[in-house]
Scaffold this motif. Structure first.
Motif, PDB file in Angstrom:
ATOM      1  N   UNK A   1       0.798  -1.225   0.000  1.00  0.00           N
ATOM      2  CA  UNK A   1       0.000   0.000   0.000  1.00  0.00           C
ATOM      3  C   UNK A   1       0.833   1.279   0.000  1.00  0.00           C
ATOM      4  N   UNK A   2       2.062   1.218   0.456  1.00  0.00           N
ATOM      5  CA  UNK A   2       2.913   2.412   0.471  1.00  0.00           C
ATOM      6  C   UNK A   2       3.731   2.580  -0.802  1.00  0.00           C
TER       7      UNK A   2
ATOM      8  N   UNK B   1     -11.434   0.859  -6.619  1.00  0.00           N
ATOM      9  CA  UNK B   1     -11.407  -0.571  -6.335  1.00  0.00           C
ATOM     10  C   UNK B   1     -10.050  -1.162  -6.687  1.00  0.00           C
ATOM     11  N   UNK B   2      -9.499  -0.764  -7.855  1.00  0.00           N
ATOM     12  CA  UNK B   2      -8.265  -1.368  -8.328  1.00  0.00           C
ATOM     13  C   UNK B   2      -7.018  -0.787  -7.698  1.00  0.00           C
ATOM     14  N   UNK B   3      -7.107   0.316  -6.977  1.00  0.00           N
ATOM     15  CA  UNK B   3      -5.941   0.671  -6.157  1.00  0.00           C
ATOM     16  C   UNK B   3      -6.187   0.331  -4.688  1.00  0.00           C
ATOM     17  N   UNK B   4      -7.179  -0.524  -4.435  1.00  0.00           N
ATOM     18  CA  UNK B   4      -7.463  -1.076  -3.104  1.00  0.00           C
ATOM     19  C   UNK B   4      -7.757   0.018  -2.087  1.00  0.00           C
ATOM     20  N   UNK B   5      -8.664   0.943  -2.442  1.00  0.00           N
ATOM     21  CA  UNK B   5      -9.026   2.037  -1.532  1.00  0.00           C
ATOM     22  C   UNK B   5      -9.582   1.516  -0.216  1.00  0.00           C
ATOM     23  N   UNK B   6     -10.298   0.387  -0.263  1.00  0.00           N
ATOM     24  CA  UNK B   6     -10.922  -0.150   0.950  1.00  0.00           C
ATOM     25  C   UNK B   6      -9.899  -0.614   1.975  1.00  0.00           C
ATOM     26  N   UNK B   7      -8.672  -0.907   1.543  1.00  0.00           N
ATOM     27  CA  UNK B   7      -7.635  -1.394   2.460  1.00  0.00           C
ATOM     28  C   UNK B   7      -6.726  -0.277   2.972  1.00  0.00           C
ATOM     29  N   UNK B   8      -6.948   0.953   2.518  1.00  0.00           N
ATOM     30  CA  UNK B   8      -6.016   2.034   2.813  1.00  0.00           C
ATOM     31  C   UNK B   8      -6.413   2.889   4.016  1.00  0.00           C
ATOM     32  N   UNK B   9      -7.578   2.634   4.601  1.00  0.00           N
ATOM     33  CA  UNK B   9      -7.989   3.383   5.782  1.00  0.00           C
ATOM     34  C   UNK B   9      -8.103   4.877   5.539  1.00  0.00           C
ATOM     35  N   UNK B  10      -8.511   5.273   4.351  1.00  0.00           N
ATOM     36  CA  UNK B  10      -8.668   6.684   4.037  1.00  0.00           C
ATOM     37  C   UNK B  10      -7.409   7.379   3.580  1.00  0.00           C
ATOM     38  N   UNK B  11      -6.270   6.703   3.624  1.00  0.00           N
ATOM     39  CA  UNK B  11      -5.005   7.296   3.172  1.00  0.00           C
ATOM     40  C   UNK B  11      -4.936   7.180   1.645  1.00  0.00           C
TER      41      UNK B  11
END
Length: 302
Positions: free
Chosen positions: A191-192, A208-218
């Motif tokens: 993610x970083x 969805x394809x940059x995994x926004x749901x896993x980033x905690x708003x970052x």
């Protein structure tokens, strides 16, 4: 009664979109145009009718009194136009079906879904249209297609769909990347990293394809945008950033300089046949039924 000879249907659609969204970015994405083009069109429309339709500043967009009063009339007129266009399409080209597909899905899956269609429906002409990542709805949102082979989630009102394939996520890494020799990865490890993403017009599909749901708003560290798998793979090979894709791309888009590594803790990615019921002609409905019943579904493509 005052005449408006320079007023056209496109201008009305632009006004309706901005009047609904009250946000230039969202309205432009909905219309698949740029924000400057939308702004110029609205300003020209206001000149034609001789009054302001929106009050806008750096923070907000609101309808003027004229805009609020006129918007319901425009919506009604556009609905009548769409109904008339649908009617003439059925009269003039009733057996012509436009099938859109997202780039990559047509490489093998489309042919499987259309297997035997010529003999089953000799009276139907099928036009296949390929769309890149700038329109992940494959023409369904704009009305450019009647049926679409796409990868949800996408922004299409009242869409219905049937899942026809499923895949797992993989990371596409530069071959010299420190994680490229791993046999598997977790999404948190990536993610970083700088990432190659779809164009902004892709909306929630891009998120969805940059995994926004896993980033905690970052927000992600966006390195570049790409509208095709070829462009994406080239950027990754150059070391510009990594990308997230699916298992079938390992077979279809493997290139020198990149390495695919499975991501173990992401949800399944689906491919679907989708349509809008209110816009589906009888020939298009027959084709949908053929595509979703012609073989066991969904099929896994790992």
């Amino acid at each position: 009664m005052r005449a408006f000879p320079d007023l056209n249907l496109r201008a009305l659609r632009y006004f309706e979109a901005l009047g609904t969204e009250l946000n230039y970015r969202r309205a432009a994405e909905k219309l698949f145009i740029t924000q400057p083009a939308l702004s110029a069109a609205i300003q020209n429309l206001e000149r034609v009718i001789g009054d302001r339709l929106f009050d806008r500043n750096t923070r907000s967009v609101t309808l003027t009194a004229t805009g609020r009063e006129w918007l319901p009339h425009v919506r009604k007129a556009l609905a009548e136009v769409d109904s008339a266009l649908e009617a003439v399409a059925m009269l003039v080209d009733y057996a012509h079906v436009r099938l859109g597909y997202l780039i990559g899905t047509g490489a093998d899956l489309l042919f499987q879904l259309l297997d035997g269609v010529e003999s089953a429906f000799p009276d139907i002409t099928i036009e296949t249209l390929e769309f890149d990542f700038s329109d992940p709805t494959a023409g369904l949102a704009s009305g450019a297609t009647d049926i679409a082979l796409l990868r949800p989630p996408v922004d299409v009102p009242d869409m219905e769909m049937v899942i026809v394939a499923e895949e797992s996520w993989v990371a596409c890494l530069p071959r010299a990347h420190r994680l490229a020799d791993r046999t598997e990865l977790r999404i948190e490890e990536l993610l970083d990293e700088p990432i190659v993403v779809a164009p902004k017009s892709a909306g929630k599909w891009r998120e969805y394809w940059y995994a926004a749901d896993a980033r905690g708003g970052v927000p992600p560290q966006i390195a570049a945008e790409a509208a095709t798998y070829e462009s994406e793979a080239t950027l990754v090979a150059r070391g510009v950033g990594l990308s997230f894709t699916t298992s079938s791309m390992v077979r279809l888009y493997d290139r020198p300089g990149i390495q695919f590594v499975p991501i173990t803790n992401r949800p399944i990615s689906y491919t679907a046949v989708a349509w809008r019921p209110d816009r589906l002609t009888t020939p298009a409905r027959r084709l949908v039924e053929h595509m979703i019943t012609g073989a066991p579904r969904p099929q896994s493509r790992h």
